[in-house]
Design a protein around this motif. Structure first.
Motif, PDB file in Angstrom:
ATOM      1  N   PRO A  49       0.757  -1.370   0.059  1.00 32.65           N
ATOM      2  CA  PRO A  49      -0.196   0.000  -0.050  1.00 32.65           C
ATOM      3  C   PRO A  49       0.951   1.201  -0.131  1.00 32.65           C
ATOM      4  O   PRO A  49       0.421   2.251  -0.523  1.00 32.65           O
ATOM      5  CB  PRO A  49      -0.775  -0.042   1.275  1.00 32.65           C
ATOM      6  CG  PRO A  49      -0.020  -1.412   2.243  1.00 32.65           C
ATOM      7  CD  PRO A  49       0.499  -1.986   1.257  1.00 32.65           C
ATOM      8  N   TRP A  50       2.188   1.396   0.478  1.00 34.38           N
ATOM      9  CA  TRP A  50       2.763   2.460   0.687  1.00 34.38           C
ATOM     10  C   TRP A  50       3.475   2.771  -0.634  1.00 34.38           C
ATOM     11  O   TRP A  50       4.231   3.526  -0.747  1.00 34.38           O
ATOM     12  CB  TRP A  50       3.800   2.231   1.826  1.00 34.38           C
ATOM     13  CG  TRP A  50       4.660   1.128   1.706  1.00 34.38           C
ATOM     14  CD1 TRP A  50       6.107   1.304   1.165  1.00 34.38           C
ATOM     15  CD2 TRP A  50       4.476  -0.063   2.081  1.00 34.38           C
ATOM     16  NE1 TRP A  50       6.744  -0.068   0.969  1.00 34.38           N
ATOM     17  CE2 TRP A  50       5.691  -0.746   1.936  1.00 34.38           C
ATOM     18  CE3 TRP A  50       3.637  -0.801   2.716  1.00 34.38           C
ATOM     19  CZ2 TRP A  50       6.201  -2.162   2.117  1.00 34.38           C
ATOM     20  CZ3 TRP A  50       3.697  -2.195   2.979  1.00 34.38           C
ATOM     21  CH2 TRP A  50       4.847  -2.860   2.783  1.00 34.38           C
ATOM     22  N   PHE A  88      -2.075   6.469 -13.951  1.00 28.47           N
ATOM     23  CA  PHE A  88      -1.829   5.964 -12.416  1.00 28.47           C
ATOM     24  C   PHE A  88      -0.673   5.490 -12.240  1.00 28.47           C
ATOM     25  O   PHE A  88      -0.609   5.048 -10.874  1.00 28.47           O
ATOM     26  CB  PHE A  88      -3.175   5.291 -12.128  1.00 28.47           C
ATOM     27  CG  PHE A  88      -4.554   5.822 -12.512  1.00 28.47           C
ATOM     28  CD1 PHE A  88      -4.908   6.789 -11.526  1.00 28.47           C
ATOM     29  CD2 PHE A  88      -5.075   5.831 -13.731  1.00 28.47           C
ATOM     30  CE1 PHE A  88      -6.186   7.157 -11.724  1.00 28.47           C
ATOM     31  CE2 PHE A  88      -6.440   6.306 -14.040  1.00 28.47           C
ATOM     32  CZ  PHE A  88      -6.839   7.058 -12.887  1.00 28.47           C
ATOM     33  N   ALA A  89       0.406   5.765 -12.912  1.00 29.15           N
ATOM     34  CA  ALA A  89       1.729   5.137 -12.689  1.00 29.15           C
ATOM     35  C   ALA A  89       2.007   5.576 -11.500  1.00 29.15           C
ATOM     36  O   ALA A  89       2.609   4.664 -10.563  1.00 29.15           O
ATOM     37  CB  ALA A  89       2.550   5.216 -13.890  1.00 29.15           C
ATOM     38  N   ASP A  90       2.003   6.859 -11.041  1.00 33.30           N
ATOM     39  CA  ASP A  90       2.544   7.347  -9.926  1.00 33.30           C
ATOM     40  C   ASP A  90       1.554   7.386  -8.545  1.00 33.30           C
ATOM     41  O   ASP A  90       1.903   7.956  -7.797  1.00 33.30           O
ATOM     42  CB  ASP A  90       3.324   8.742  -9.991  1.00 33.30           C
ATOM     43  CG  ASP A  90       4.363   8.710 -11.425  1.00 33.30           C
ATOM     44  OD1 ASP A  90       4.895   7.682 -10.884  1.00 33.30           O
ATOM     45  OD2 ASP A  90       4.500   9.253 -11.984  1.00 33.30           O
ATOM     46  N   GLU A 113      -5.317   4.997  -3.477  1.00 30.95           N
ATOM     47  CA  GLU A 113      -6.214   5.872  -4.461  1.00 30.95           C
ATOM     48  C   GLU A 113      -6.762   5.138  -5.554  1.00 30.95           C
ATOM     49  O   GLU A 113      -7.636   5.714  -6.359  1.00 30.95           O
ATOM     50  CB  GLU A 113      -5.450   7.060  -4.987  1.00 30.95           C
ATOM     51  CG  GLU A 113      -4.548   7.964  -4.029  1.00 30.95           C
ATOM     52  CD  GLU A 113      -3.581   8.518  -4.738  1.00 30.95           C
ATOM     53  OE1 GLU A 113      -3.776   9.707  -5.575  1.00 30.95           O
ATOM     54  OE2 GLU A 113      -2.264   8.241  -4.554  1.00 30.95           O
ATOM     55  N   LEU A 114      -6.815   3.785  -5.530  1.00 29.62           N
ATOM     56  CA  LEU A 114      -7.232   3.057  -6.825  1.00 29.62           C
ATOM     57  C   LEU A 114      -8.374   2.211  -6.611  1.00 29.62           C
ATOM     58  O   LEU A 114      -8.796   1.901  -5.166  1.00 29.62           O
ATOM     59  CB  LEU A 114      -6.356   2.024  -7.218  1.00 29.62           C
ATOM     60  CG  LEU A 114      -4.907   2.547  -7.599  1.00 29.62           C
ATOM     61  CD1 LEU A 114      -4.029   1.389  -8.150  1.00 29.62           C
ATOM     62  CD2 LEU A 114      -4.728   3.813  -8.738  1.00 29.62           C
ATOM     63  N   GLY A 117     -10.885  -2.742  -9.209  1.00 34.30           N
ATOM     64  CA  GLY A 117     -10.463  -3.118 -10.566  1.00 34.30           C
ATOM     65  C   GLY A 117      -9.223  -2.715 -10.838  1.00 34.30           C
ATOM     66  O   GLY A 117      -8.375  -3.372 -11.551  1.00 34.30           O
ATOM     67  N   MET A 118      -8.875  -1.489 -10.575  1.00 36.09           N
ATOM     68  CA  MET A 118      -7.405  -0.867 -10.852  1.00 36.09           C
ATOM     69  C   MET A 118      -6.432  -1.592 -10.256  1.00 36.09           C
ATOM     70  O   MET A 118      -5.265  -2.017 -10.462  1.00 36.09           O
ATOM     71  CB  MET A 118      -7.557   0.701 -10.618  1.00 36.09           C
ATOM     72  CG  MET A 118      -8.245   1.326 -11.624  1.00 36.09           C
ATOM     73  SD  MET A 118      -8.641   2.886 -11.027  1.00 36.09           S
ATOM     74  CE  MET A 118      -7.466   3.874 -11.308  1.00 36.09           C
ATOM     75  N   LYS A 119      -6.787  -2.132  -8.792  1.00 35.81           N
ATOM     76  CA  LYS A 119      -5.720  -2.676  -7.961  1.00 35.81           C
ATOM     77  C   LYS A 119      -5.480  -4.038  -8.706  1.00 35.81           C
ATOM     78  O   LYS A 119      -4.357  -4.417  -8.768  1.00 35.81           O
ATOM     79  CB  LYS A 119      -6.471  -2.892  -6.511  1.00 35.81           C
ATOM     80  CG  LYS A 119      -6.177  -1.666  -5.556  1.00 35.81           C
ATOM     81  CD  LYS A 119      -6.822  -1.862  -4.201  1.00 35.81           C
ATOM     82  CE  LYS A 119      -6.948  -0.749  -3.496  1.00 35.81           C
ATOM     83  NZ  LYS A 119      -8.085  -0.697  -2.537  1.00 35.81           N
ATOM     84  N   GLN A 120      -6.627  -4.651  -9.085  1.00 32.88           N
ATOM     85  CA  GLN A 120      -6.147  -6.098  -9.632  1.00 32.88           C
ATOM     86  C   GLN A 120      -5.475  -5.901 -11.156  1.00 32.88           C
ATOM     87  O   GLN A 120      -4.834  -6.808 -11.548  1.00 32.88           O
ATOM     88  CB  GLN A 120      -7.674  -6.693  -9.726  1.00 32.88           C
ATOM     89  CG  GLN A 120      -7.273  -8.304  -9.981  1.00 32.88           C
ATOM     90  CD  GLN A 120      -6.457  -8.941  -8.840  1.00 32.88           C
ATOM     91  OE1 GLN A 120      -5.117  -8.578  -8.881  1.00 32.88           O
ATOM     92  NE2 GLN A 120      -7.092  -9.768  -8.210  1.00 32.88           N
TER      93      GLN A 120
END
Ligand SMILES: Nc1ncnc2c1ncn2[C@@H]1O[C@H](COP(=O)(O)OP(=O)(O)O)[C@@H](O)[C@H]1O
Ligand SMILES: [Mg+2]
Length: 250
Positions: free
Chosen positions: A86-87, A124-126, A131-132, A135-138
């Motif tokens: 997460p960090w 969203f690379a940075d 913040e995601l 679906g974005m996390k996966q």
């Protein structure tokens, strides 16, 4: 990848649970094989053995001519709960495996960005993980596995925590990814619909201890049409097989 006579017995102080028994399967290069079966039948156990996270009681798993007895970079895993740092940012998460493997910074960044683009997250690379959306996390989880070019990718109900719409989008994206680059994937799901939409073959397990009940060849090209009567008919047939497992339990 070849799985020979896998057997897993969990032992605690006073009980013995045979989770997997007599499980053998050949997965061809570039093939996507789904495993479906009743909850608690041993699907995760099978994947953990392949990943090298769990030593089977007996049996053997080989990729090429190498036996899998410990985790290795020839296998990548995608988890239902994402298991991201997460960090770290998206890019830092995707780079993690390459850092461990000692890939030079410039190559690391180039490869990470290529796969971040492939899963549609370049904007969203940075960003940080919190913040995601789910679906974005996966998608980060998938990019992190793909970037290491593993011989086999293991996915344990990767879309299980996502809402229905996001899940469909992820299935379409995964279909595109495997059309672009042949990937060998073992995909565990309890959704027959998902298995039929994605796989070349569907392995139906019995209730615990899981052995193979039936293997279904899925004959259609991708992308697939869920509304197609043939799709619906095969889905119904597999659901009936699974129901029979539950009947046998009673
Ligand atoms: N570490 C463990 N110790 C004892 N029993 C376990 C352990 N892990 C899983 N089991 C048991 O093995 C069976 C199969 O578990 P699992 O592979 O997680 O099933 P699935 O992924 O198909 O739901 C279940 O009955 C579960 O309770
Ligand atoms: Mg499981």
């Amino acid at each position: 990848m070849k799985i020979d006579n896998l057997r897993v017995v969990y032992r605690t102080d006073d009980t013995e649970t045979v989770a997997v028994d007599d499980f053998s399967l050949d997965v061809k290069k570039g093939e996507l094989v789904s495993i479906v079966g009743p909850s608690g039948c041993g699907k995760t156990t099978i994947l953990r053995c392949i990943a090298g996270l769990l030593q089977p009681t007996s049996g053997k798993i080989t990729i090429g001519d190498k036996e899998c007895t410990a985790p290795g970079s020839d296998r990548g895993m995608v988890f239902q709960d994402f298991a991201l740092f997460p960090w770290r940012t998206v890019k830092q998460n995707v780079e993690f495996g390459m850092e461990i493997a000692g890939v030079p910074k410039e190559e690391r960044e180039e490869r990470a960005m290529r796969y971040i683009k492939a899963v549609g997250l370049e904007k969203f690379a940075d960003s940080r993980i919190h913040e995601l959306s789910g679906g974005m996390k996966q998608r980060v989880g998938i990019a992190r596995a793909l970037v290491m070019h593993p011989a086999v990718i293991l996915m344990d109900e990767p879309f299980g925590a996502l809402d229905a719409q996001t899940r469909n989008i992820m299935q379409e994206q995964l279909t595109k990814i495997i059309q672009h680059s042949a990937r060998t994937i073992m995909f565990v799901t309890h959704s027959v619909d998902e298995a039929l939409y994605l796989s070349d073959r569907v392995v139906i397990l019995t209730k615990r201890p899981s052995t193979i009940y039936k293997i279904i060849d899925v004959p259609w090209d991708r992308p697939r049409d869920r509304a197609d009567p043939e799709f619906t008919a095969l889905r119904k047939k597999i659901l009936e097989y699974l129901e029979m497992q539950n009947v046998m339990e009673d």
